[in-house]
Design a protein around this motif. Structure first.
Motif, PDB file in Angstrom:
ATOM      1  N   ASN A 194      16.003 -62.118  23.432  1.00  0.00           N
ATOM      2  CA  ASN A 194      17.079 -61.964  22.444  1.00  0.00           C
ATOM      3  C   ASN A 194      16.591 -61.187  21.228  1.00  0.00           C
ATOM      4  N   GLU A 252      20.307 -74.833  33.175  1.00  0.00           N
ATOM      5  CA  GLU A 252      20.588 -73.409  32.941  1.00  0.00           C
ATOM      6  C   GLU A 252      19.399 -72.533  33.281  1.00  0.00           C
ATOM      7  N   ASN A 291      24.831 -68.145  19.815  1.00  0.00           N
ATOM      8  CA  ASN A 291      25.313 -69.004  20.892  1.00  0.00           C
ATOM      9  C   ASN A 291      24.154 -69.550  21.726  1.00  0.00           C
ATOM     10  N   SER A 292      23.161 -68.699  22.004  1.00  0.00           N
ATOM     11  CA  SER A 292      21.994 -69.142  22.767  1.00  0.00           C
ATOM     12  C   SER A 292      21.219 -70.201  22.003  1.00  0.00           C
ATOM     13  N   TYR A 293      21.057 -69.978  20.703  1.00  0.00           N
ATOM     14  CA  TYR A 293      20.319 -70.937  19.886  1.00  0.00           C
ATOM     15  C   TYR A 293      21.049 -72.267  19.804  1.00  0.00           C
ATOM     16  N   GLU A 330      13.484 -66.341  26.947  1.00  0.00           N
ATOM     17  CA  GLU A 330      14.877 -66.111  26.569  1.00  0.00           C
ATOM     18  C   GLU A 330      14.997 -65.755  25.096  1.00  0.00           C
ATOM     19  N   PHE A 331      14.291 -66.488  24.238  1.00  0.00           N
ATOM     20  CA  PHE A 331      14.362 -66.206  22.807  1.00  0.00           C
ATOM     21  C   PHE A 331      13.687 -64.885  22.471  1.00  0.00           C
ATOM     22  N   HIS A 367      22.576 -73.960  21.944  1.00  0.00           N
ATOM     23  CA  HIS A 367      22.320 -74.865  23.067  1.00  0.00           C
ATOM     24  C   HIS A 367      20.950 -75.540  22.958  1.00  0.00           C
ATOM     25  N   TYR A 368      20.053 -74.972  22.135  1.00  0.00           N
ATOM     26  CA  TYR A 368      18.682 -75.493  22.061  1.00  0.00           C
ATOM     27  C   TYR A 368      18.282 -75.827  20.628  1.00  0.00           C
ATOM     28  N   TYR A 374      25.726 -63.552  20.296  1.00  0.00           N
ATOM     29  CA  TYR A 374      25.060 -64.020  21.517  1.00  0.00           C
ATOM     30  C   TYR A 374      23.796 -64.809  21.181  1.00  0.00           C
ATOM     31  N   VAL A 375      23.022 -64.313  20.212  1.00  0.00           N
ATOM     32  CA  VAL A 375      21.807 -65.019  19.796  1.00  0.00           C
ATOM     33  C   VAL A 375      22.163 -66.373  19.188  1.00  0.00           C
TER      34      VAL A 375
END
Length: 250
Positions: free
Chosen positions: A207, A145, A39-41, A203-204, A43-44, A36-37
Protein backbone atom coordinates in the motif's frame (compact mmCIF):
# COMPACT_ATOMS: atom_id res chain seq x y z
CA UNK A 1 7.77 35.78 -35.29
CA UNK A 2 4.25 36.63 -34.05
CA UNK A 3 2.83 33.60 -35.88
CA UNK A 4 5.38 31.37 -34.21
CA UNK A 5 4.52 32.82 -30.81
CA UNK A 6 0.82 32.42 -31.52
CA UNK A 7 1.33 28.81 -32.48
CA UNK A 8 3.34 28.20 -29.33
CA UNK A 9 0.62 29.85 -27.24
CA UNK A 10 -2.07 27.70 -28.83
CA UNK A 11 -0.03 24.57 -28.21
CA UNK A 12 0.58 25.56 -24.60
CA UNK A 13 -3.14 26.21 -24.07
CA UNK A 14 -4.06 22.82 -25.54
CA UNK A 15 -1.53 21.06 -23.33
CA UNK A 16 -2.72 23.06 -20.31
CA UNK A 17 -6.31 21.99 -21.02
CA UNK A 18 -5.23 18.37 -21.30
CA UNK A 19 -3.26 18.63 -18.05
CA UNK A 20 -6.28 20.21 -16.32
CA UNK A 21 -8.51 17.33 -17.44
CA UNK A 22 -5.85 14.82 -16.48
CA UNK A 23 -5.70 16.35 -13.00
CA UNK A 24 -9.36 15.41 -12.46
CA UNK A 25 -8.60 11.80 -13.34
CA UNK A 26 -5.45 11.90 -11.18
CA UNK A 27 -7.44 13.37 -8.28
CA UNK A 28 -9.92 10.49 -8.50
CA UNK A 29 -7.06 7.95 -8.57
CA UNK A 30 -5.30 9.53 -5.58
CA UNK A 31 -8.51 9.75 -3.54
CA UNK A 32 -9.17 6.08 -4.31
CA UNK A 33 -5.62 5.10 -3.31
CA UNK A 34 -5.85 7.01 -0.03
CA UNK A 35 -9.29 5.58 0.76
CA UNK A 36 -8.03 2.06 -0.04
CA UNK A 37 -5.18 2.41 2.46
CA UNK A 38 -7.60 3.71 5.10
CA UNK A 39 -9.98 0.82 4.43
CA UNK A 40 -7.15 -1.73 4.65
CA UNK A 41 -5.92 -0.25 7.90
CA UNK A 42 -9.44 -0.25 9.36
CA UNK A 43 -9.53 -4.06 9.33
CA UNK A 44 -6.27 -4.30 11.31
CA UNK A 45 -6.38 -1.18 13.48
CA UNK A 46 -6.35 -3.00 16.83
CA UNK A 47 -3.72 -5.49 15.63
CA UNK A 48 -1.11 -3.12 14.23
CA UNK A 49 -1.79 0.15 16.11
CA UNK A 50 0.51 1.77 13.55
CA UNK A 51 -1.43 4.92 12.76
CA UNK A 52 1.69 6.60 11.40
CA UNK A 53 1.34 4.47 8.27
CA UNK A 54 -1.77 6.52 7.50
CA UNK A 55 0.15 9.82 7.31
CA UNK A 56 1.20 9.28 3.66
CA UNK A 57 -2.39 8.27 2.83
CA UNK A 58 -3.74 11.45 4.44
CA UNK A 59 -1.30 13.54 2.42
CA UNK A 60 -2.28 11.70 -0.78
CA UNK A 61 -5.96 12.45 -0.12
CA UNK A 62 -5.10 16.13 0.40
CA UNK A 63 -3.11 16.07 -2.84
CA UNK A 64 -6.13 14.55 -4.61
CA UNK A 65 -8.36 17.37 -3.40
CA UNK A 66 -5.79 19.97 -4.42
CA UNK A 67 -5.41 18.36 -7.85
CA UNK A 68 -9.17 18.47 -8.41
CA UNK A 69 -9.15 22.21 -7.71
CA UNK A 70 -6.00 22.56 -9.82
CA UNK A 71 -7.80 20.85 -12.72
CA UNK A 72 -10.57 23.46 -12.61
CA UNK A 73 -8.10 26.35 -12.39
CA UNK A 74 -5.92 24.82 -15.11
CA UNK A 75 -8.80 24.62 -17.60
CA UNK A 76 -9.85 28.17 -16.69
CA UNK A 77 -6.29 29.43 -17.11
CA UNK A 78 -6.01 27.72 -20.51
CA UNK A 79 -9.22 29.38 -21.73
CA UNK A 80 -8.75 32.83 -20.24
CA UNK A 81 -4.97 33.00 -20.20
CA UNK A 82 -4.90 35.92 -17.71
CA UNK A 83 -1.81 36.21 -15.58
CA UNK A 84 -3.68 36.19 -12.25
CA UNK A 85 -5.27 32.77 -12.91
CA UNK A 86 -1.97 31.42 -14.22
CA UNK A 87 -0.19 32.63 -11.07
CA UNK A 88 -2.75 30.90 -8.84
CA UNK A 89 -2.44 27.73 -10.91
CA UNK A 90 1.35 27.79 -10.69
CA UNK A 91 1.36 28.31 -6.90
CA UNK A 92 -1.21 25.54 -6.42
CA UNK A 93 0.85 23.12 -8.51
CA UNK A 94 3.96 24.00 -6.53
CA UNK A 95 2.12 23.26 -3.27
CA UNK A 96 0.79 19.95 -4.63
CA UNK A 97 4.25 18.95 -5.86
CA UNK A 98 5.69 19.66 -2.41
CA UNK A 99 2.99 17.54 -0.76
CA UNK A 100 3.61 14.68 -3.17
CA UNK A 101 7.33 14.75 -2.44
CA UNK A 102 6.57 14.62 1.30
CA UNK A 103 4.11 11.72 0.78
CA UNK A 104 6.65 9.81 -1.29
CA UNK A 105 9.44 10.29 1.26
CA UNK A 106 7.22 9.32 4.21
CA UNK A 107 5.94 6.28 2.31
CA UNK A 108 9.52 5.15 1.73
CA UNK A 109 10.53 5.77 5.36
CA UNK A 110 7.52 3.98 6.86
CA UNK A 111 8.02 0.94 4.63
CA UNK A 112 11.05 0.10 6.75
CA UNK A 113 9.40 1.01 10.07
CA UNK A 114 6.53 -1.41 9.36
CA UNK A 115 8.96 -4.35 9.72
CA UNK A 116 9.96 -3.35 13.25
CA UNK A 117 6.48 -2.53 14.53
CA UNK A 118 4.21 -5.22 13.14
CA UNK A 119 5.95 -8.26 14.64
CA UNK A 120 5.57 -7.25 18.30
CA UNK A 121 2.07 -5.83 17.84
CA UNK A 122 0.84 -8.94 16.06
CA UNK A 123 2.07 -11.29 18.79
CA UNK A 124 0.56 -8.98 21.41
CA UNK A 125 -2.75 -9.19 19.56
CA UNK A 126 -2.61 -13.01 19.52
CA UNK A 127 -2.15 -13.00 23.29
CA UNK A 128 -5.25 -10.82 23.66
CA UNK A 129 -7.37 -13.01 21.40
CA UNK A 130 -10.72 -13.89 22.97
CA UNK A 131 -10.31 -11.11 25.53
CA UNK A 132 -11.63 -8.33 23.32
CA UNK A 133 -14.43 -8.69 20.80
CA UNK A 134 -12.83 -6.24 18.34
CA UNK A 135 -9.43 -7.92 18.58
CA UNK A 136 -10.93 -11.35 18.01
CA UNK A 137 -12.88 -10.12 14.99
CA UNK A 138 -9.82 -8.48 13.41
CA UNK A 139 -7.60 -11.52 13.90
CA UNK A 140 -10.24 -13.81 12.43
CA UNK A 141 -10.65 -11.42 9.49
CA UNK A 142 -6.88 -11.28 8.97
CA UNK A 143 -6.43 -15.05 9.01
CA UNK A 144 -9.36 -15.61 6.65
CA UNK A 145 -8.50 -12.77 4.26
CA UNK A 146 -4.76 -13.35 4.11
CA UNK A 147 -5.07 -17.16 4.35
CA UNK A 148 -2.64 -17.44 7.21
CA UNK A 149 -2.51 -18.64 10.79
CA UNK A 150 -0.66 -17.26 13.81
CA UNK A 151 2.17 -14.77 13.81
CA UNK A 152 5.31 -16.36 12.40
CA UNK A 153 3.45 -19.65 11.80
CA UNK A 154 0.45 -21.62 13.03
CA UNK A 155 2.27 -23.08 16.06
CA UNK A 156 2.30 -19.62 17.69
CA UNK A 157 -1.23 -20.31 18.91
CA UNK A 158 0.07 -22.97 21.32
CA UNK A 159 1.99 -20.26 23.22
CA UNK A 160 -0.99 -17.93 23.69
CA UNK A 161 -3.51 -17.78 26.58
CA UNK A 162 -6.18 -18.91 24.10
CA UNK A 163 -3.99 -21.91 23.18
CA UNK A 164 -3.57 -22.90 26.83
CA UNK A 165 -7.36 -23.15 27.11
CA UNK A 166 -7.72 -24.93 23.75
CA UNK A 167 -4.93 -27.52 23.71
CA UNK A 168 -3.58 -28.51 20.27
CA UNK A 169 -6.07 -26.21 18.55
CA UNK A 170 -6.14 -23.07 16.43
CA UNK A 171 -9.10 -20.74 15.76
CA UNK A 172 -11.54 -21.85 13.08
CA UNK A 173 -10.47 -18.86 10.94
CA UNK A 174 -7.27 -20.83 10.23
CA UNK A 175 -9.24 -23.48 8.36
CA UNK A 176 -8.51 -23.80 4.65
CA UNK A 177 -12.03 -24.93 3.76
CA UNK A 178 -15.41 -24.12 5.18
CA UNK A 179 -16.40 -25.70 8.46
CA UNK A 180 -16.29 -28.31 9.75
CA UNK A 181 -12.53 -28.80 9.73
CA UNK A 182 -9.99 -30.27 12.10
CA UNK A 183 -8.30 -27.10 13.36
CA UNK A 184 -5.46 -28.96 15.01
CA UNK A 185 -1.79 -28.03 15.43
CA UNK A 186 -0.64 -31.65 15.43
CA UNK A 187 -2.54 -32.36 12.19
CA UNK A 188 -2.21 -29.16 10.14
CA UNK A 189 -3.36 -30.62 6.81
CA UNK A 190 -6.67 -28.74 6.96
CA UNK A 191 -5.40 -25.35 8.20
CA UNK A 192 -3.19 -22.55 6.89
CA UNK A 193 0.38 -23.06 8.05
CA UNK A 194 1.97 -19.80 6.87
CA UNK A 195 2.18 -17.08 9.50
CA UNK A 196 0.35 -13.78 9.12
CA UNK A 197 3.25 -11.48 9.96
CA UNK A 198 4.97 -11.66 6.57
CA UNK A 199 1.70 -11.37 4.64
CA UNK A 200 0.35 -8.48 6.72
CA UNK A 201 3.66 -6.64 6.44
CA UNK A 202 3.64 -7.17 2.68
CA UNK A 203 0.10 -5.78 2.37
CA UNK A 204 0.97 -2.59 4.23
CA UNK A 205 4.28 -2.18 2.42
CA UNK A 206 2.52 -2.70 -0.92
CA UNK A 207 0.00 0.00 0.00
CA UNK A 208 2.82 2.40 0.86
CA UNK A 209 4.53 1.37 -2.39
CA UNK A 210 1.43 2.37 -4.34
CA UNK A 211 1.57 5.78 -2.68
CA UNK A 212 5.25 6.18 -3.59
CA UNK A 213 4.54 5.16 -7.20
CA UNK A 214 1.59 7.55 -7.47
CA UNK A 215 3.64 10.40 -6.02
CA UNK A 216 6.46 9.84 -8.52
CA UNK A 217 4.17 9.31 -11.51
CA UNK A 218 1.96 12.34 -10.94
CA UNK A 219 4.98 14.51 -10.08
CA UNK A 220 6.00 14.31 -13.76
CA UNK A 221 2.61 15.69 -14.82
CA UNK A 222 2.86 18.41 -12.20
CA UNK A 223 6.24 19.50 -13.54
CA UNK A 224 4.75 19.70 -17.05
CA UNK A 225 1.92 21.82 -15.68
CA UNK A 226 4.43 24.14 -14.03
CA UNK A 227 6.42 24.48 -17.25
CA UNK A 228 3.47 25.26 -19.52
CA UNK A 229 1.85 27.63 -17.01
CA UNK A 230 5.14 29.57 -17.00
CA UNK A 231 5.16 29.62 -20.81
CA UNK A 232 1.64 31.01 -20.95
CA UNK A 233 2.42 33.49 -18.17
CA UNK A 234 5.39 35.05 -19.97
CA UNK A 235 3.74 34.94 -23.40
CA UNK A 236 0.78 36.73 -21.94
CA UNK A 237 3.14 39.44 -20.77
CA UNK A 238 4.45 40.02 -24.28
CA UNK A 239 1.03 40.55 -25.94
CA UNK A 240 1.00 44.20 -27.06
CA UNK A 241 -1.90 46.48 -26.26
CA UNK A 242 -3.62 48.51 -28.97
CA UNK A 243 -4.05 52.17 -28.19
CA UNK A 244 -6.80 54.16 -29.91
CA UNK A 245 -5.89 57.74 -30.84
CA UNK A 246 -8.49 59.94 -32.57
CA UNK A 247 -10.52 56.91 -33.55
CA UNK A 248 -7.61 55.07 -35.16
CA UNK A 249 -5.66 52.09 -33.81
CA UNK A 250 -1.87 52.36 -33.71
Amino acid sequence: MSKAMGGCTTTSKCIMTFIGLFFWAAAAALLFAGAYVFNSYGHYESITQAKYTLIPAIIVILVGLFMFVAGIIGCTAACKGDRCTLSVFFCLLLAVLSLQIVAGVLGYVYKDVVEETFHDKLHEALNNYDNQTEMEHEIDYMQTELRCCGGDNYTDWAETPWGSRHVDAVPSSCCVDALPCNASISEPHSIYTQGCHALLKKEFQDNLGYIIGAAIGFAVILVLGLVFSCILFWQRKEIPYTTLVSGYSV
